[in-house]
Design a protein around this motif. Structure first.
Motif, mmCIF file in Angstrom:
data_model
loop_
_atom_site.group_PDB
_atom_site.id
_atom_site.type_symbol
_atom_site.label_atom_id
_atom_site.label_comp_id
_atom_site.label_asym_id
_atom_site.label_seq_id
_atom_site.Cartn_x
_atom_site.Cartn_y
_atom_site.Cartn_z
ATOM 1 N N LEU A 28 13.472 -12.418 12.740
ATOM 2 C CA LEU A 28 12.371 -11.688 11.812
ATOM 3 C C LEU A 28 10.998 -11.915 11.714
ATOM 4 O O LEU A 28 10.450 -11.092 11.099
ATOM 5 N N VAL A 29 10.710 -12.675 12.802
ATOM 6 C CA VAL A 29 9.154 -12.712 13.070
ATOM 7 C C VAL A 29 8.598 -11.219 13.431
ATOM 8 O O VAL A 29 7.296 -11.246 13.308
ATOM 9 N N ILE A 30 9.258 -10.574 14.109
ATOM 10 C CA ILE A 30 8.968 -9.155 14.293
ATOM 11 C C ILE A 30 9.883 -8.067 13.558
ATOM 12 O O ILE A 30 9.308 -6.963 12.987
ATOM 13 N N ALA A 31 11.035 -8.176 13.337
ATOM 14 C CA ALA A 31 11.915 -7.434 12.512
ATOM 15 C C ALA A 31 11.304 -7.327 11.145
ATOM 16 O O ALA A 31 11.414 -6.291 10.454
ATOM 17 N N TYR A 32 11.010 -8.192 10.474
ATOM 18 C CA TYR A 32 10.637 -8.309 8.996
ATOM 19 C C TYR A 32 9.507 -7.613 9.025
ATOM 20 O O TYR A 32 8.999 -6.504 8.039
ATOM 21 N N PRO A 33 8.073 -7.555 9.853
ATOM 22 C CA PRO A 33 7.082 -6.763 9.566
ATOM 23 C C PRO A 33 7.438 -5.340 9.894
ATOM 24 O O PRO A 33 6.760 -4.366 9.274
ATOM 25 N N PHE A 34 8.265 -5.052 10.960
ATOM 26 C CA PHE A 34 8.797 -3.500 11.069
ATOM 27 C C PHE A 34 9.330 -3.222 9.758
ATOM 28 O O PHE A 34 8.960 -1.954 9.524
ATOM 29 N N LEU A 35 10.274 -3.918 9.300
ATOM 30 C CA LEU A 35 10.935 -3.446 8.070
ATOM 31 C C LEU A 35 9.837 -3.112 6.827
ATOM 32 O O LEU A 35 10.129 -2.304 6.258
ATOM 33 N N ILE A 36 9.033 -4.049 6.841
ATOM 34 C CA ILE A 36 7.883 -3.585 5.531
ATOM 35 C C ILE A 36 7.190 -2.263 6.029
ATOM 36 O O ILE A 36 6.895 -1.534 5.011
ATOM 37 N N ALA A 37 6.992 -2.273 7.123
ATOM 38 C CA ALA A 37 6.180 -1.036 7.536
ATOM 39 C C ALA A 37 6.958 0.360 7.570
ATOM 40 O O ALA A 37 6.324 1.191 6.895
ATOM 41 N N VAL A 38 8.131 0.320 7.705
ATOM 42 C CA VAL A 38 8.872 1.644 7.638
ATOM 43 C C VAL A 38 9.313 1.755 6.131
ATOM 44 O O VAL A 38 9.821 3.029 5.848
ATOM 45 N N THR A 39 9.187 1.005 5.202
ATOM 46 C CA THR A 39 9.464 1.066 3.796
ATOM 47 C C THR A 39 8.129 1.086 2.966
ATOM 48 O O THR A 39 8.220 1.193 2.081
ATOM 49 N N ALA A 40 6.874 1.157 3.897
ATOM 50 C CA ALA A 40 5.431 1.356 3.327
ATOM 51 C C ALA A 40 5.589 2.630 2.374
ATOM 52 O O ALA A 40 4.514 2.659 1.425
ATOM 53 N N GLY A 41 6.141 3.502 2.500
ATOM 54 C CA GLY A 41 5.998 4.752 1.654
ATOM 55 C C GLY A 41 6.681 4.279 0.201
ATOM 56 O O GLY A 41 6.125 5.324 -0.718
ATOM 57 N N GLU A 42 7.215 3.412 0.000
ATOM 58 C CA GLU A 42 7.772 2.958 -1.391
ATOM 59 C C GLU A 42 6.728 2.386 -1.927
ATOM 60 O O GLU A 42 6.345 1.251 -2.194
ATOM 61 N N THR A 43 5.591 2.909 -2.572
ATOM 62 C CA THR A 43 4.409 2.736 -3.330
ATOM 63 C C THR A 43 5.218 2.216 -4.955
ATOM 64 O O THR A 43 5.933 2.421 -5.138
ATOM 65 N N TRP A 44 4.115 1.572 -5.708
ATOM 66 C CA TRP A 44 4.424 1.251 -6.886
ATOM 67 C C TRP A 44 4.713 2.432 -7.909
ATOM 68 O O TRP A 44 5.474 2.489 -8.783
ATOM 69 N N ALA A 45 4.204 3.616 -7.374
ATOM 70 C CA ALA A 45 4.475 4.882 -8.355
ATOM 71 C C ALA A 45 5.362 5.572 -7.749
ATOM 72 O O ALA A 45 6.028 6.531 -8.337
ATOM 73 N N LYS A 46 6.164 5.345 -6.494
ATOM 74 C CA LYS A 46 7.219 6.026 -5.929
ATOM 75 C C LYS A 46 8.386 5.090 -5.690
ATOM 76 O O LYS A 46 8.263 4.165 -5.012
ATOM 77 N N TRP A 47 9.509 5.655 -6.151
ATOM 78 C CA TRP A 47 10.563 4.657 -6.055
ATOM 79 C C TRP A 47 11.912 4.981 -5.278
ATOM 80 O O TRP A 47 12.686 4.118 -5.093
ATOM 81 N N ASN A 48 11.948 6.267 -4.802
ATOM 82 C CA ASN A 48 13.105 6.836 -4.032
ATOM 83 C C ASN A 48 12.585 7.566 -2.953
ATOM 84 O O ASN A 48 12.896 8.502 -3.010
#
Length: 323
Positions: free
Chosen positions: A122-142
């Motif tokens: 997860l030392v690299i998988a977790y940062p990648f996961l956060i990056a590819v879900t970065a489009g989910e802002t506080w104003a956008k949920w789906n």
């Protein structure tokens, strides 16, 4: 490497490098630093035999000070990830809990062969996961998680589980004495553990071109294949000797090769200025760290003979109790 995995995810999706995304990259730099600080005072028993130089650093800084740094560092990681969006915030909180469970009781996941490798990946998988879900802002949920993101995530997990097998080999003797059952000590000898690590690494790197093909990623990524071959040839050096100093040298350069490989992915996926900047900065960091000797696995910190590295069991016990 966490920053590079994060940057690869950002570049792969073509996400704009807004201020919150840059803040996230700082979180990805801080998190593994904090993880190493945390591990330094939870791994005292095995490090006393594997890495006595690291034990000296723990004594010098003090366990209480290290714990304080870990608390502040993890809080900063969560705050920085929260600036990206709600999903990054949740992932950061879960990641913090996993980090604290890796080497510390009651779970101490590193002492189990599969879970230890999975959490290490997860030392690299977790940062990648956060990056590819970065489009989910506080104003956008789906926003949908597309299939190719999951394929790349699975590949990074497998690749760094193999990297964890390599990491465990130099620590074989100390982990065996400390009764830690991991991917190396589950084998009857260090030679068998080395062979397993090499085979796992070769299999995972061999999958790289197939992952590029399956995800229909930019064809430029095929240009990273020469570094795949370099990584495969380099890791085979594990089979040449069972000397701790030699194996730590192989591990050091294996990690350097991994950094260059990930840097290629960041650059080649889009050939953007941001990708080049991020990759060059990360490569500069490892060159600079090596130049100033910031490596607790360096040969001068390793025992050459058993009688040259007496272990202060009283002092070690006191620090174990504190941690």
């Amino acid at each position: 490497m966490g920053i590079l995995a994060y940057g690869f995810g950002i570049e792969l999706l073509g996400t704009h490098w807004r201020l919150a995304i840059i803040a996230g990259s700082m979180a990805m730099f801080i998190m593994p630093v904090v993880a190493n600080l945390h591990n330094s005072y939870t791994d005292l028993e095995e490090d006393a035999r594997n890495l006595p130089g690291r034990i000296s650093l723990v004594y010098a800084v003090g366990v209480k000070n290290l714990k304080r740094m870990v608390r502040y560092g993890l809080a900063l990681v969560v705050i920085l990830c929260a600036s990206i969006g709600w999903l990054a915030f949740i992932l950061a909180v879960v990641g913090v809990l996993l980090l604290l469970s890796y080497s510390a009781p009651p779970l101490r996941l590193k002492a189990r062969p599969f879970s230890g490798l999975l959490i290490f990946s997860l030392v690299i998988a977790y940062p990648f996961l956060i990056a590819v879900t970065a489009g989910e802002t506080w104003a956008k949920w789906n926003s949908p998680l597309e299939e190719h993101r999951w394929i790349w995530l699975a590949y990074l997990v497998l690749l760094f589980m193999a990297k964890g097998c390599v990491k465990n080999v130099p620590d074989y003797e100390g982990d065996m004495i400390a009764s830690i059952r991991n991917s190396a000590t589950r084998f009857g000898s260090i030679q068998k553990a080395s062979m397993f690590a090499v085979c796992a690494t070769w299999i995972c790197y061999s999958l790289f071109p197939f992952v590029v093909f399956l995800t229909q990623a930019p064809a430029n990524l095929y240009l990273a294949i020469p570094w795949v071959l370099v990584a495969m040839l380099h890791v085979a050096r594990l089979l040449r000797s069972d000397s701790p100093a030699y194996l730590n040298s192989v591990l050091k350069w294996d990690m350097a090769v991994s950094v260059v490989f990930l840097a290629h992915l960041v650059v080649l996926v889009d050939l953007s200025t941001s990708g080049w900047t991020l990759a060059l900065c990360c490569i500069f960091i490892i060159i600079f760290a090596d130049a100033i000797g910031a490596d607790s696995r360096a040969n001068n910190h390793l025992p050459q003979q058993a009688d040259e590295t007496p272990i202060d069991d009283t002092r070690l016990g006191r620090h174990c109790n504190e941690s």
